[in-house]
Each structure stands twice: as C-alpha cells, then as structure tokens.
Design a protein around this motif. Structure first.
Motif, PDB file in Angstrom:
ATOM      1  N   ASN A  98     -11.467 -41.702-102.770  1.00 48.98           N
ATOM      2  CA  ASN A  98     -12.005 -41.407-104.097  1.00 48.98           C
ATOM      3  C   ASN A  98     -13.169 -40.435-103.985  1.00 48.98           C
ATOM      4  O   ASN A  98     -13.986 -40.530-103.073  1.00 48.98           O
ATOM      5  CB  ASN A  98     -12.485 -42.682-104.786  1.00 48.98           C
ATOM      6  N   THR A  99     -13.254 -39.530-104.945  1.00 45.36           N
ATOM      7  CA  THR A  99     -14.327 -38.551-105.007  1.00 45.36           C
ATOM      8  C   THR A  99     -14.562 -38.181-106.468  1.00 45.36           C
ATOM      9  O   THR A  99     -13.797 -38.583-107.345  1.00 45.36           O
ATOM     10  CB  THR A  99     -13.978 -37.299-104.157  1.00 45.36           C
ATOM     11  N   PHE A 100     -15.629 -37.448-106.737  1.00 43.05           N
ATOM     12  CA  PHE A 100     -15.902 -37.007-108.106  1.00 43.05           C
ATOM     13  C   PHE A 100     -14.757 -36.118-108.583  1.00 43.05           C
ATOM     14  O   PHE A 100     -14.255 -35.275-107.836  1.00 43.05           O
ATOM     15  CB  PHE A 100     -17.234 -36.246-108.174  1.00 43.05           C
ATOM     16  N   ASN A 101     -14.352 -36.262-109.828  1.00 40.13           N
ATOM     17  CA  ASN A 101     -13.205 -35.547-110.383  1.00 40.13           C
ATOM     18  C   ASN A 101     -13.611 -34.148-110.874  1.00 40.13           C
ATOM     19  O   ASN A 101     -13.716 -33.901-112.065  1.00 40.13           O
ATOM     20  CB  ASN A 101     -12.575 -36.362-111.505  1.00 40.13           C
ATOM     21  N   PHE A 102     -13.811 -33.245-109.928  1.00 37.59           N
ATOM     22  CA  PHE A 102     -14.115 -31.858-110.292  1.00 37.59           C
ATOM     23  C   PHE A 102     -12.927 -31.232-111.008  1.00 37.59           C
ATOM     24  O   PHE A 102     -13.096 -30.383-111.872  1.00 37.59           O
ATOM     25  CB  PHE A 102     -14.476 -31.034-109.053  1.00 37.59           C
ATOM     26  N   ASP A 103     -11.721 -31.645-110.636  1.00 37.90           N
ATOM     27  CA  ASP A 103     -10.500 -31.176-111.286  1.00 37.90           C
ATOM     28  C   ASP A 103     -10.621 -31.300-112.802  1.00 37.90           C
ATOM     29  O   ASP A 103     -10.437 -30.332-113.534  1.00 37.90           O
ATOM     30  CB  ASP A 103      -9.333 -31.998-110.736  1.00 37.90           C
ATOM     31  N   ASN A 104     -10.965 -32.484-113.280  1.00 40.53           N
ATOM     32  CA  ASN A 104     -11.071 -32.709-114.725  1.00 40.53           C
ATOM     33  C   ASN A 104     -12.328 -32.082-115.309  1.00 40.53           C
ATOM     34  O   ASN A 104     -12.272 -31.421-116.348  1.00 40.53           O
ATOM     35  CB  ASN A 104     -11.040 -34.208-115.032  1.00 40.53           C
ATOM     36  N   VAL A 105     -13.469 -32.259-114.661  1.00 39.45           N
ATOM     37  CA  VAL A 105     -14.736 -31.802-115.240  1.00 39.45           C
ATOM     38  C   VAL A 105     -14.827 -30.273-115.241  1.00 39.45           C
ATOM     39  O   VAL A 105     -15.088 -29.665-116.284  1.00 39.45           O
ATOM     40  CB  VAL A 105     -15.931 -32.450-114.510  1.00 39.45           C
ATOM     41  N   LEU A 106     -14.615 -29.637-114.091  1.00 38.79           N
ATOM     42  CA  LEU A 106     -14.674 -28.168-114.058  1.00 38.79           C
ATOM     43  C   LEU A 106     -13.496 -27.546-114.801  1.00 38.79           C
ATOM     44  O   LEU A 106     -13.654 -26.528-115.478  1.00 38.79           O
ATOM     45  CB  LEU A 106     -14.713 -27.663-112.616  1.00 38.79           C
ATOM     46  N   GLY A 107     -12.314 -28.162-114.664  1.00 38.54           N
ATOM     47  CA  GLY A 107     -11.149 -27.658-115.388  1.00 38.54           C
ATOM     48  C   GLY A 107     -11.360 -27.703-116.894  1.00 38.54           C
ATOM     49  O   GLY A 107     -11.004 -26.765-117.616  1.00 38.54           O
ATOM     50  N   SER A 108     -11.968 -28.766-117.389  1.00 40.07           N
ATOM     51  CA  SER A 108     -12.264 -28.886-118.823  1.00 40.07           C
ATOM     52  C   SER A 108     -13.313 -27.869-119.256  1.00 40.07           C
ATOM     53  O   SER A 108     -13.215 -27.298-120.341  1.00 40.07           O
ATOM     54  CB  SER A 108     -12.737 -30.300-119.152  1.00 40.07           C
ATOM     55  N   ALA A 109     -14.309 -27.636-118.405  1.00 40.24           N
ATOM     56  CA  ALA A 109     -15.340 -26.638-118.735  1.00 40.24           C
ATOM     57  C   ALA A 109     -14.735 -25.243-118.805  1.00 40.24           C
ATOM     58  O   ALA A 109     -15.012 -24.486-119.753  1.00 40.24           O
ATOM     59  CB  ALA A 109     -16.461 -26.688-117.704  1.00 40.24           C
ATOM     60  N   LEU A 110     -13.907 -24.898-117.829  1.00 40.60           N
ATOM     61  CA  LEU A 110     -13.257 -23.583-117.843  1.00 40.60           C
ATOM     62  C   LEU A 110     -12.320 -23.443-119.037  1.00 40.60           C
ATOM     63  O   LEU A 110     -12.277 -22.393-119.693  1.00 40.60           O
ATOM     64  CB  LEU A 110     -12.498 -23.364-116.536  1.00 40.60           C
ATOM     65  N   SER A 111     -11.590 -24.504-119.350  1.00 41.58           N
ATOM     66  CA  SER A 111     -10.675 -24.484-120.488  1.00 41.58           C
ATOM     67  C   SER A 111     -11.430 -24.340-121.814  1.00 41.58           C
ATOM     68  O   SER A 111     -11.014 -23.588-122.692  1.00 41.58           O
ATOM     69  CB  SER A 111      -9.826 -25.760-120.500  1.00 41.58           C
ATOM     70  N   ALA A 112     -12.543 -25.054-121.940  1.00 44.51           N
ATOM     71  CA  ALA A 112     -13.340 -24.961-123.178  1.00 44.51           C
ATOM     72  C   ALA A 112     -13.893 -23.550-123.346  1.00 44.51           C
ATOM     73  O   ALA A 112     -13.901 -23.009-124.462  1.00 44.51           O
ATOM     74  CB  ALA A 112     -14.481 -25.979-123.146  1.00 44.51           C
ATOM     75  N   GLY A 113     -14.344 -22.944-122.261  1.00 45.41           N
ATOM     76  CA  GLY A 113     -14.822 -21.564-122.340  1.00 45.41           C
ATOM     77  C   GLY A 113     -13.695 -20.595-122.657  1.00 45.41           C
ATOM     78  O   GLY A 113     -13.849 -19.686-123.471  1.00 45.41           O
TER      79      GLY A 113
END
Length: 162
Positions: A98-113
């Motif tokens: 298990n690790t921090f979900n950069f996939d969801n967090v950064l992916g969501s930030a890039l998608s929102a932008g």
C-alpha cells in the motif's frame, strides 16, 4: 481503454450530467436540452481524461496498480465499505504494498485542469477547478463500492452465479 469504453462510463456520464442539469451546477451550460448534451459530453471527457492521466500516465510513471482489489465476504460490511472508500487515497504499488494514491490524486488534479479547455468560462474559476478536483478524488472512493458489493448483490438478490 477497457474502463473508459465500458457501459458503466456511459451510465456514470449520464448520472453526472443529469445531476448537474437538475441542480444547475458545474459545468454551467444552462438548463435546456442542449445544455444536457454538453454536460453529458463534458462528463464523458472528464472520465476519459481522469482515466488517461491517473490510470495511465501517473500510475505508469509511479509504478502504481490502479486496479481495485476486492476484500469479499470474509470481512464485515463496515470494514469492506471503509476499505473501498479508502482506496481513493491508498493504492497498491507494483510490489503489492500500500502507498499513497498519486494515481487518483494527481490524475484528478490534471483532469480538473484539463477540463478548463472545454468547460464554459463560468466553470473555469480556481474555486470551480478545486471543487472538480475534490469531487473527482472522493468519487473514486465511492465508485469502488460497486465492485466490492456487486458480486454479493448479484448472488444474494439476483440469485445468479457466474
């Protein structure tokens, strides 16, 4: 590609567009039939861009496994629901840890932008972009409830086995 082209994506896009249409929230296209069509297309673009940036670009670069791993019946309902929702912020890496979900967090930030390219001006403010980001991150956790509980529902309620 499989996740983006699935029937669930059409259902999710329809639900998001209908909710936005009924509440007249972002993206702010208005309330007529044309506005619903624009919302639907924007919702599909949001889903596709989040899948591309999160599940492909970020996950590949950071060696994260974007698949959801179901807990199943050996755990309590509360634990399983909490586990599913927690996956918005926790993910497995290629080593199975298990690790921090950069996939969801950064992916969501890039998608929102990215959505600012096709959202109307009223929905391109910094506060609207932040709201899209936060909703995307949270939505990922709640979407995980479907693969966690659907097999149980299908077996117990619909009485079907695959």
């Amino acid at each position: 590609m499989h996740e983006t082209a699935s029937p669930l994506t059409l259902g999710g896009g329809t639900f998001n567009a209908a909710f936005s249409q009924v509440t007249n929230t972002d993206p702010k296209y208005g309330v007529n039939g044309t506005a619903f069509g624009k919302r639907f297309c924007a919702s599909l673009a949001d889903i596709a861009s989040q899948n591309f940036f999160g599940d492909f670009v970020v996950a590949s670069a950071l060696h994260e496994d974007p698949r959801y791993f179901r807990k199943g019946e050996g755990y309590s309902l509360r634990y399983r629901a909490g586990y599913a929702i927690s996956r918005a912020l926790v993910i497995r890496n290629y080593n199975g840890r298990n690790t921090f979900n950069f996939d969801n967090v950064l992916g969501s930030a890039l998608s929102a932008g990215f959505s600012n390219l096709y959202y109307p001006a009223a929905s391109r403010t910094s506060s609207a972009t932040l709201m899209h980001f936060l909703i995307d991150v949270a939505d990922n956790g709640f979407v995980n409830l479907a693969p966690e509980f659907w097999p149980d529902f299908r077996r117990k309620v619909l009485r079907r086995r695959h």
